[in-house]
Scaffold this motif. Structure first.
Motif, PDB file in Angstrom:
ATOM      1  N   ILE A  79       0.781  -1.109  -0.139  1.00  0.00           N
ATOM      2  CA  ILE A  79       0.103   0.097   0.060  1.00  0.00           C
ATOM      3  C   ILE A  79       0.970   1.150   0.096  1.00  0.00           C
ATOM      4  N   ARG A  80       0.802   2.150  -1.083  1.00  0.00           N
ATOM      5  CA  ARG A  80       1.585   3.392  -1.289  1.00  0.00           C
ATOM      6  C   ARG A  80       1.239   4.324  -0.235  1.00  0.00           C
ATOM      7  N   PRO A  81       2.203   5.197  -0.149  1.00  0.00           N
ATOM      8  CA  PRO A  81       2.031   6.292   0.780  1.00  0.00           C
ATOM      9  C   PRO A  81       1.245   7.230  -0.176  1.00  0.00           C
ATOM     10  N   GLY A  82       0.522   8.295   0.751  1.00  0.00           N
ATOM     11  CA  GLY A  82      -0.656   9.149  -0.054  1.00  0.00           C
ATOM     12  C   GLY A  82       0.340  10.017  -0.693  1.00  0.00           C
ATOM     13  N   LEU A  83      -0.274  10.474  -2.067  1.00  0.00           N
ATOM     14  CA  LEU A  83       0.464  11.325  -3.051  1.00  0.00           C
ATOM     15  C   LEU A  83      -0.326  12.710  -3.067  1.00  0.00           C
ATOM     16  N   ASP A  84       0.370  13.628  -2.720  1.00  0.00           N
ATOM     17  CA  ASP A  84       0.014  15.030  -2.735  1.00  0.00           C
ATOM     18  C   ASP A  84       0.026  15.356  -4.331  1.00  0.00           C
ATOM     19  N   ASP A  85      -1.173  15.529  -4.743  1.00  0.00           N
ATOM     20  CA  ASP A  85      -1.071  15.483  -6.338  1.00  0.00           C
ATOM     21  C   ASP A  85      -1.447  17.062  -7.039  1.00  0.00           C
ATOM     22  N   LYS A  86      -1.448  17.998  -6.168  1.00  0.00           N
ATOM     23  CA  LYS A  86      -1.249  19.216  -6.589  1.00  0.00           C
ATOM     24  C   LYS A  86      -0.164  19.607  -7.281  1.00  0.00           C
ATOM     25  N   ILE A  87      -0.043  20.492  -8.060  1.00  0.00           N
ATOM     26  CA  ILE A  87       0.985  21.120  -8.868  1.00  0.00           C
ATOM     27  C   ILE A  87       1.547  22.342  -8.527  1.00  0.00           C
ATOM     28  N   LEU A  88       2.483  22.644  -7.946  1.00  0.00           N
ATOM     29  CA  LEU A  88       3.116  23.882  -7.515  1.00  0.00           C
ATOM     30  C   LEU A  88       3.906  24.448  -8.647  1.00  0.00           C
ATOM     31  N   CYS A  89       3.720  25.848  -8.916  1.00  0.00           N
ATOM     32  CA  CYS A  89       4.791  26.481  -9.791  1.00  0.00           C
ATOM     33  C   CYS A  89       5.971  26.436  -9.394  1.00  0.00           C
ATOM     34  N   SER A  90       6.492  26.947  -8.324  1.00  0.00           N
ATOM     35  CA  SER A  90       7.601  27.196  -7.865  1.00  0.00           C
ATOM     36  C   SER A  90       8.328  25.878  -7.631  1.00  0.00           C
ATOM     37  N   TRP A  91       7.746  24.797  -7.074  1.00  0.00           N
ATOM     38  CA  TRP A  91       8.384  23.668  -6.911  1.00  0.00           C
ATOM     39  C   TRP A  91       8.755  22.940  -8.339  1.00  0.00           C
ATOM     40  N   ASN A  92       7.864  23.153  -9.401  1.00  0.00           N
ATOM     41  CA  ASN A  92       7.964  22.677 -10.582  1.00  0.00           C
ATOM     42  C   ASN A  92       9.208  23.547 -11.177  1.00  0.00           C
ATOM     43  N   GLY A  93       9.323  24.653 -11.142  1.00  0.00           N
ATOM     44  CA  GLY A  93      10.445  25.379 -11.557  1.00  0.00           C
ATOM     45  C   GLY A  93      11.801  24.792 -11.159  1.00  0.00           C
ATOM     46  N   LEU A  94      11.898  24.434  -9.643  1.00  0.00           N
ATOM     47  CA  LEU A  94      13.188  23.890  -9.297  1.00  0.00           C
ATOM     48  C   LEU A  94      13.288  22.550  -9.706  1.00  0.00           C
ATOM     49  N   ALA A  95      12.377  21.691  -9.906  1.00  0.00           N
ATOM     50  CA  ALA A  95      12.448  20.453 -10.457  1.00  0.00           C
ATOM     51  C   ALA A  95      13.000  20.638 -11.895  1.00  0.00           C
ATOM     52  N   LEU A  96      12.196  21.481 -12.919  1.00  0.00           N
ATOM     53  CA  LEU A  96      12.746  21.833 -14.040  1.00  0.00           C
ATOM     54  C   LEU A  96      14.275  22.294 -14.457  1.00  0.00           C
ATOM     55  N   LYS A  97      14.568  22.866 -13.363  1.00  0.00           N
ATOM     56  CA  LYS A  97      16.101  23.501 -13.319  1.00  0.00           C
ATOM     57  C   LYS A  97      16.963  22.235 -13.072  1.00  0.00           C
ATOM     58  N   GLY A  98      16.681  21.392 -12.245  1.00  0.00           N
ATOM     59  CA  GLY A  98      17.278  20.200 -12.026  1.00  0.00           C
ATOM     60  C   GLY A  98      17.487  19.141 -13.068  1.00  0.00           C
ATOM     61  N   LEU A  99      16.488  19.277 -13.718  1.00  0.00           N
ATOM     62  CA  LEU A  99      16.357  18.212 -15.067  1.00  0.00           C
ATOM     63  C   LEU A  99      17.374  19.022 -16.250  1.00  0.00           C
ATOM     64  N   VAL A 100      17.279  20.285 -16.364  1.00  0.00           N
ATOM     65  CA  VAL A 100      18.137  21.010 -17.373  1.00  0.00           C
ATOM     66  C   VAL A 100      19.489  20.675 -16.876  1.00  0.00           C
ATOM     67  N   ASP A 101      19.794  21.001 -15.676  1.00  0.00           N
ATOM     68  CA  ASP A 101      21.246  20.763 -15.210  1.00  0.00           C
ATOM     69  C   ASP A 101      21.725  19.331 -15.581  1.00  0.00           C
ATOM     70  N   ALA A 102      20.971  18.396 -15.063  1.00  0.00           N
ATOM     71  CA  ALA A 102      21.203  16.997 -15.344  1.00  0.00           C
ATOM     72  C   ALA A 102      21.624  16.719 -17.093  1.00  0.00           C
ATOM     73  N   TYR A 103      20.766  17.460 -17.745  1.00  0.00           N
ATOM     74  CA  TYR A 103      20.774  17.231 -19.306  1.00  0.00           C
ATOM     75  C   TYR A 103      22.146  18.035 -19.783  1.00  0.00           C
ATOM     76  N   ARG A 104      22.259  19.191 -18.920  1.00  0.00           N
ATOM     77  CA  ARG A 104      23.793  19.870 -19.258  1.00  0.00           C
ATOM     78  C   ARG A 104      24.983  19.139 -18.957  1.00  0.00           C
ATOM     79  N   VAL A 105      25.086  18.377 -18.025  1.00  0.00           N
ATOM     80  CA  VAL A 105      25.937  17.481 -17.524  1.00  0.00           C
ATOM     81  C   VAL A 105      26.152  16.291 -18.216  1.00  0.00           C
ATOM     82  N   PHE A 106      24.973  15.411 -18.404  1.00  0.00           N
ATOM     83  CA  PHE A 106      25.116  13.884 -19.000  1.00  0.00           C
ATOM     84  C   PHE A 106      24.482  13.791 -20.262  1.00  0.00           C
ATOM     85  N   GLY A 107      23.790  14.915 -20.757  1.00  0.00           N
ATOM     86  CA  GLY A 107      23.674  14.911 -22.172  1.00  0.00           C
ATOM     87  C   GLY A 107      22.415  13.860 -22.399  1.00  0.00           C
ATOM     88  N   GLU A 108      21.751  13.460 -21.746  1.00  0.00           N
ATOM     89  CA  GLU A 108      20.755  12.115 -22.120  1.00  0.00           C
ATOM     90  C   GLU A 108      19.537  12.769 -22.462  1.00  0.00           C
TER      91      GLU A 108
END
Length: 659
Positions: free
Chosen positions: A390-419
Motif C-alpha cells: 500500500i503506497r504512501p499518500g500522493l499530494d497531487d497538486k502541482i506547484l509552480c515554484s517547485w516545478n521550476g526547481l525540478a525543471l532546473k534540476g532536469l536542465v542541469d542533469a541534461y547539461r552535464v550528462f547529455g541524456e
C-alpha cells in the motif's frame, strides 16, 4: 462534511470529514468571526506532514474536542504549500512569541486576522486545556489580548532594512571575503558524517552549491573544502535519507548520520539535489553522483509526473498509518525475495536479523560508496515487491515554484550528462508551466484537476525564470528566454519595494494580508529574493540589460553584512557573490553546430559563465551581427561587454576563458 469538501488541496480534503467545522482561508471565515465576535484558530500543515496527521487523529477527529473548537472558535485549515504567504506571516508570529516553528502550526487570531498566541503540535489533553484557556482569555481579558496582537503585527510590518539594520555596502566582493564565509561554515562541519554537526540533518542544497563554486574560485582551499563536500554528498546518497532501490531523497534525517529519514519525499528537495549531484559529478567525476541523478530522475518520471507533464508535490511519510512502512524491510522479507543473493545484499545494505531500526525492521543504507547498479537485479526484485505494498499518500497538486526547481534540476542533469530523455522530460514540464500556469505575464501558484488558482508568489516567478533561463542556455530556443524576461519585468513592476530595495513575496494585485513579507534567508529552499537577484544578474548579462545587473548588485549590497554573519542561511546570496568576485564569461556560439559545441564546452566545470547561441542569426545582444560561414561554428568569449577574436574549437575557447 465541513466547508472543505470542494477544495482541491489534498491536505484540506483530508480534513473535509473532521467533526471540526473547518473553513478554507477566505472572507467567509473572517466575516463569521467578526459577526460572532469569536477568535479564529488557523491550523496550518501539509499533506506529507507526519505530526499533522497525528494531531488530526488525536484531536481534530475527536468529537469532544471538535465541539469545543466549534463552540468557541472559527476554525480555518490552511495548506502551507498552497498559501506560503499565510504560512510565513503566522510562522513569524509564533517565532516572535518564543516558540520554535514547525508544522502543524496552530495560531489564534483576532477576528481581523492579527495573531495573539500560537504553537505547533499539542497532545489532546494539552490541546483541550489550551482551547479553554484561550477562549477564557478572549472573553475576559480582551484588552490585553488585543494589545498583544497589535504588538506582534507591528513587528511583522517593519521594513527589512529596519529589522536587520541593512545598509547598502560596496557590492563588490573580494576573494578574501569568500574565505571568511567559507571558514564560518567550516567551523560547524561534521568531519565524520558530513553536513553540519547537528541533528536532525537537512540536505541544504544551496550550501553545497556555494561550496562547489568556492572550490572552483579558490584553488588554495580546494583540498579541504572538496574533502568535506564529497564526504557530505557521499554520506547523503549512502544513507537512509536516500531511497536506495527507488531513487529520490526524503526531506531530512532525524539523526546525525543521514540514516533514519523522516520519510516524506518532497519535489523541492529532489529538484535541487538533481542540480547539486549533477554539478558535483562535473566537478569530481565520481560515478556515484551520476547514478544518484539517474535514479532520482527515474523516480521523478515514474512516480511524480502527471499525464500533462507537471510534477506532483510530495509523497507522504506514512502508509497504513505508520511512518516509513512502505520503505522498510525485515530480513526475512529480503531473504524470501532474494534467496541465495540475500547474504551479500544484506551485508552491503546493513540489514540485520533483529533490524537496524525500531520494531525489528531495517532501513537500507550503504556501508561504503559502491554503486546500486552492483546489485541491479536484486534491487529490481525488491522494488517490484515494494510496489505491491500500500503506497504512501500522493499530494497531487502541482506547484509552480517547485516545478521550476525540478525543471532546473532536469536542465542541469541534461547539461552535464547529455541524456535526451532528461531534456524530453524537461521540455514537457516547461510547456506544461507555460500552457497551464502562465497567463500573459502572470503565473498561477497551484494547479489541480485542470484548474490553476492562487496568484503567483515571488518564489514562483523566481524559480520559473531561473529554469527558463537555464533551459534557453542548453537549447538556444529563444522562446524560453523571452518568457523569462517578460516575467522579470512583471515582477519588477508588481513586487519591487522602492523603499526597501528588495522584492515583496506577494504581488501588489493579490489578496492583502495583515503584513506584506519579504524573504531574505535561504533555507532548504533558497529565498525568493536571493533567487531573483541571481536571475537579474544572469538575464542582465545574456540580454545586455544593465538595469537588471544593477539591481542585482544593489540587492547583494543590501544583504552583504548579513551574508557575513549568517553564511549558512544566506548561501544562495553567497553563490551570487562568487559570480561577482571574478568577471563572468559571456560565451556566444554561432553556427550550425552550436549545440554540439555547447555540449562540448559543458564537459569542463566552470560555473561562472552564461551562454548564448544560434545556428543562423539572432537579434540577442551577444549574437547580433554575428554569423558563421558555411559549416563553420564561431565561439566568442566576452567579459564585461568586450569580446575576444572568434575561435572555432572548444580548446581554443578554453584558452581564452582561462587566459
Amino acid at each position: 462534511m465541513n466547508h472543505l469538501g470542494k477544495e482541491t488541496s489534498p491536505y484540506l480534503l483530508q480534513h473535509a470529514h473532521n467533526p471540526v467545522d473547518w473553513y478554507a482561508w477566505g472572507q467567509e471565515a473572517f466575516s463569521k468571526a467578526r459577526a460572532e465576535n469569536k477568535p479564529i484558530l488557523v491550523s496550518i500543515g501539509y499533506s506529507a506532514c507526519h505530526w499533522c496527521h497525528v494531531m488530526e487523529r488525536e484531536s481534530f477527529e475527536n468529537e469532544e474536542l471538535a465541539q469545543i473548537m466549534n463552540e468557541h472558535f472559527v476554525n480555518i485549515k490552511v495548506d502551507r504549500e498552497e498559501r506560503p504567504d499565510v504560512d510565513a506571516i503566522y510562522m513569524d508570529a509564533v517565532q516572535a512569541m518564543g516558540v520554535n516553528g514547525g508544522w502543524p502550526l496552530n495560531v489564534f487570531l483576532m477576528p481581523d486576522g492579527k495573531p495573539f498566541y500560537g504553537g505547533t503540535y499539542f497532545p489532546p489533553q494539552n490541546w483541550k486545556r489550551l482551547l479553554y484557556a484561550v477562549s477564557e482569555g478572549f472573553q475576559n481579558h480582551l484588552p490585553d489580548i488585543q494589545k498583544s496582537a497589535e504588538g506582534f503585527t507591528s513587528n511583522m510590518i517593519s521594513l527589512e532594512t529596519e529589522k536587520y539594520g541593512l545598509v547598502a555596502e560596496s557590492p563588490a566582493f573580494e576573494s578574501e571575503e569568500l574565505d571568511i564565509m567559507y571558514q564560518k561554515l567550516a567551523h560547524s562541519f561534521d568531519p565524520t558524517w558530513g553536513g553540519f554537526e547537528r541533528s536532525p540533518k537537512f540536505p541544504m542544497p544551496s550550501i553545497w552549491l556555494f561550496l562547489m563554486r568556492y572550490i572552483h574560485d579558490n584553488p588554495s582551499a580546494k583540498e579541504k573544502a572538496l574533502e568535506h563536500l564529497t564526504l557530505t554528498l557521499n554520506k547523503i546518497t549512502m544513507g537512509g535519507i536516500y531511497d536506495q532501490i527507488g531513487g529520490g531523497f526524503a526531506r531530512y534525517s532525524v539523526d546525525g548520520e543521514w540514516f533514519c529519514p523522516h520519510f516524506e519525499k518532497m519535489l523541492y528537495d529532489n529538484g535541487q539535489l538533481l542540480s547539486v549531484y549533477a554539478e558535483a559529478y562535473l566537478l569530481t567525476q565520481l560515478p556515484i553522483y551520476q547514478q544518484t541523478v539517474y535514479e532520482t530522475i527515474g523516480w521523478l518520471s515514474r512516480e511524480m509526473t502527471s499525464p500533462e507533464g507537471g510534477f506532483y508535490s510530495a509523497l507522504d511519510a506514512d502508509s497504513e498509518g505508520e511512518e516509513g512502512k512502505y520503505y522498510v524491510w525485515t530480513k526475512a522479507e529480503i531473504d524470501a525475495i532474494l534467496g541465495a543473493d540475500s547474504v551479500q545484499y544484506c551485508r552491503a545494505y546493513q540489514v540485520t536479523d533483529t533490524g537496524n531500526w525500531e520494531h525489528g525492521v531495517n532501513i537500507l543504507w550503504k556501508n561504503h560508496t559502491f554503486l546500486n547498479s552492483d546489485f541491479k537485479e536484486q534491487n529490481a526484485k525488491l522494488l517490484a515487491a515494494r510496489e505491491q505494498r500500500i503506497r504512501p499518500g500522493l499530494d497531487d497538486k502541482i506547484l509552480c515554484s517547485w516545478n521550476g526547481l525540478a525543471l532546473k534540476g532536469l536542465v542541469d542533469a541534461y547539461r552535464v550528462f547529455g541524456e535526451e530523455d532528461f531534456l524530453v522530460l524537461a521540455l514537457k514540464n516547461a510547456h506544461f508551466i507555460k500552457d497551464k500556469m502562465l497567463l500573459d505575464s502572470q503565473l498561477w501558484h497551484s494547479y489541480k484537476n485542470g484548474e490553476a488558482k492562487i496568484q503567483g508568489f515571488l518564489e514562483d516567478y523566481a524559480a520559473v525564470i531561473d529554469a527558463y533561463t537555464s533551459l534557453y542556455q542548453v537549447t538556444f530556443d529563444e522562446k524560453w528566454l523571452h518568457i523569462a524576461e517578460k516575467l522579470m519585468i512583471y515582477v519588477y513592476q508588481n513586487f519591487w519595494d522602492e523603499e526597501d530595495e528588495l522584492f515583496f513575496f506577494t504581488d501588489q494585485n493579490a489578496e492583502a494580508l495583515i503584513a506584506r513579507k519579504k524573504e531574505l534567508f535561504d533555507n532548504v529552499i533558497p529565498s525568493s529574493n536571493s533567487m531573483m537577484a541571481r536571475n537579474l544578474y544572469t538575464l542582465g548579462l545574456i540580454l545586455d540589460r544593465q538595469d537588471f545587473v544593477d539591481i542585482a548588485y544593489l540587492m547583494l549590497a543590501k544583504v552583504k553584512s548579513l551574508v557575513f554573519k549568517n553564511a549558512d542561511y544566506l548561501s544562495n546570496w553567497a553563490c551570487l557573490a562568487t559570480q561577482m568576485v571574478t568577471p563572468t564569461a559571456e560565451i556566444a556560439i554561432v553556427g550550425v553546430n552550436c549545440l554540439k559545441v555547447r555540449a562540448k564546452l559543458e564537459e569542463r566545470y566552470y560555473p561562472n559563465k552564461v551562454l548564448s547561441g544560434t545556428k543562423l542569426k539572432s537579434d540577442l545582444p551577444l549574437l547580433e551581427n554575428r554569423v558563421a560561414l558555411s559549416e563553420q561554428t564561431n565561439i566568442y568569449v566576452c567579459y564585461n561587454k568586450t569580446c575576444k577574436l572568434p575561435v572555432q574549437t572548444v580548446e581554443e575557447a578554453w584558452l581564452q576563458i582561462l587566459g
